[in-house]
Design a protein around this motif. Structure first.
Motif, PDB file in Angstrom:
ATOM      1  N   MET A 162       0.825  -1.387   0.119  1.00  0.00           N
ATOM      2  CA  MET A 162      -0.101   0.004   0.043  1.00  0.00           C
ATOM      3  C   MET A 162       0.664   1.260   0.230  1.00  0.00           C
ATOM      4  O   MET A 162       0.259   2.250  -0.543  1.00  0.00           O
ATOM      5  N   CYS A 163       1.852   1.293   0.560  1.00  0.00           N
ATOM      6  CA  CYS A 163       2.513   2.696   0.932  1.00  0.00           C
ATOM      7  C   CYS A 163       3.746   2.976   0.340  1.00  0.00           C
ATOM      8  O   CYS A 163       4.710   2.091  -0.192  1.00  0.00           O
ATOM      9  N   ASP A 164       3.654   4.331   0.096  1.00  0.00           N
ATOM     10  CA  ASP A 164       4.910   4.788  -0.517  1.00  0.00           C
ATOM     11  C   ASP A 164       6.108   5.013   0.525  1.00  0.00           C
ATOM     12  O   ASP A 164       7.302   4.414   0.070  1.00  0.00           O
ATOM     13  N   ARG A 165       5.802   5.447   1.575  1.00  0.00           N
ATOM     14  CA  ARG A 165       6.783   5.568   2.707  1.00  0.00           C
ATOM     15  C   ARG A 165       6.072   4.809   3.936  1.00  0.00           C
ATOM     16  O   ARG A 165       5.012   4.928   4.089  1.00  0.00           O
ATOM     17  N   ILE A 216       9.110   7.993  16.582  1.00  0.00           N
ATOM     18  CA  ILE A 216       9.439   7.596  15.686  1.00  0.00           C
ATOM     19  C   ILE A 216      10.951   7.183  15.404  1.00  0.00           C
ATOM     20  O   ILE A 216      11.775   8.088  15.962  1.00  0.00           O
ATOM     21  N   VAL A 217      11.063   6.002  15.358  1.00  0.00           N
ATOM     22  CA  VAL A 217      12.419   5.595  15.157  1.00  0.00           C
ATOM     23  C   VAL A 217      13.233   5.882  13.847  1.00  0.00           C
ATOM     24  O   VAL A 217      14.234   6.347  13.736  1.00  0.00           O
ATOM     25  N   GLU A 218      12.470   5.577  12.727  1.00  0.00           N
ATOM     26  CA  GLU A 218      13.201   5.871  11.470  1.00  0.00           C
ATOM     27  C   GLU A 218      12.023   5.886  10.291  1.00  0.00           C
ATOM     28  O   GLU A 218      10.833   5.298  10.544  1.00  0.00           O
ATOM     29  N   VAL A 219      12.051   6.633   9.322  1.00  0.00           N
ATOM     30  CA  VAL A 219      11.189   6.787   8.287  1.00  0.00           C
ATOM     31  C   VAL A 219      12.060   6.430   6.913  1.00  0.00           C
ATOM     32  O   VAL A 219      12.941   6.622   6.785  1.00  0.00           O
ATOM     33  N   LEU A 220      11.122   5.419   6.206  1.00  0.00           N
ATOM     34  CA  LEU A 220      11.795   4.624   5.151  1.00  0.00           C
ATOM     35  C   LEU A 220      10.990   4.760   4.051  1.00  0.00           C
ATOM     36  O   LEU A 220       9.954   4.805   4.116  1.00  0.00           O
ATOM     37  N   ASP A 221      11.415   4.613   2.860  1.00  0.00           N
ATOM     38  CA  ASP A 221      10.779   4.327   1.613  1.00  0.00           C
ATOM     39  C   ASP A 221      10.288   2.831   1.616  1.00  0.00           C
ATOM     40  O   ASP A 221      10.901   1.775   2.281  1.00  0.00           O
ATOM     41  N   ARG A 222       9.641   2.410   0.870  1.00  0.00           N
ATOM     42  CA  ARG A 222       8.963   1.082   0.920  1.00  0.00           C
ATOM     43  C   ARG A 222      10.151  -0.146   0.546  1.00  0.00           C
ATOM     44  O   ARG A 222       9.858  -1.005   0.950  1.00  0.00           O
TER      45      ARG A 222
END
Length: 248
Positions: free
Chosen positions: A203-206, A215-221
């Motif tokens: 589903m997700c882009d990121r 929030i530990v980390e934001v990542l791309d799919r």
């Protein structure tokens, strides 16, 4: 399409601080996921941002407007939420027609019959189901009704709180594919909570990985299958998910 911007979101329930200065941005038309173990604060973010929970600090903006400053009608027309439990989110004594019509009536919208019929068609249900009650529908059909109820006010943003976790695996795929199609056709911005990285990958882009209200980390799919996580907890969570998927 509208963006979602969350800045320094914090909330405590009694003496327990549940969210600690959470910040992230969702671009217009993006599907952004929130992932983490139970109790990490994922659903609380949705409840605060939608103002189902008050008493939080920080700022939440939909497009250029603060959700605190939006009149209720404007907020409902801009933002809708699909809940986890299709059995609990629909009133058992209200027909599907009643569930869909309530938001239209409260917001003073006149072309109710056409909107209800179109919402049912949008989610792949017969218009005749408007006269049924929740107990007459399957779990997947109930969740489609819940999505139709969210769509009927034509919002810009949908919050999705584990929208398939209460459903059978085969039905999960149907509902996820429905959500993908609706986003493609209508340009929704999605903020989606899930514990399942396979759902996030679909589903997700990121996505943001959460632990203990942070929030530990934001990542791309692509980080799910190709690597890219740098924080130890993020690496462990992705590795455990991939190991589980391989095992089954």
């Amino acid at each position: 399409m509208k963006s979602v911007s969350i800045r320094d979101l914090s909330v405590s329930f009694g003496a327990v601080q549940v969210l600690h200065d959470v910040s992230f941005d969702v671009t217009p038309g993006e599907c952004f996921g929130l992932v983490g173990e139970s109790g990490s604060g994922k659903s609380t973010i949705l409840r605060c941002a939608s103002r189902l929970t008050d008493g939080w600090d920080g700022e939440v903006r939909i497009g250029d407007a603060s959700v605190r400053e939006m009149p209720v009608r404007e907020r409902c027309r801009t933002l809708q939420m699909v809940f986890q439990d299709p059995y609990g989110s629909l009133h058992p004594r209200h027909s599907i027609r009643g569930a869909l019509e309530e938001g239209l009536r409260v917001n003073g919208i006149s072309d109710r019959e056409e909107r209800m019929a179109q919402a049912m068609r949008d989610v792949g249900l017969p218009v005749s189901f408007l006269d049924r009650y929740p107990h007459q529908l399957s779990g997947g059909q109930r969740q489609r009704v819940a999505i139709a109820r969210a769509l009927i006010l034509e919002p810009d943003v949908l919050f999705l709180d584990e929208p398939t976790s209460a459903l059978d695996v085969s039905v999960q795929a149907e509902v996820l594919n429905l959500l993908v199609r609706l986003q493609r056709e209508k340009g929704f911005t999605y903020l989606m909570v899930s514990h399942d990285l396979a759902v996030v990958d679909h589903m997700c882009d990121r996505f943001a990985i959460m632990q203990h209200g942070r929030i530990v980390e934001v990542l791309d799919r692509e980080a799910i299958t190709r690597g890219g996580a740098t924080q130890p907890y993020a690496k462990e969570l992705i590795a455990a998910s991939l190991e589980y998927e391989t095992a089954i």
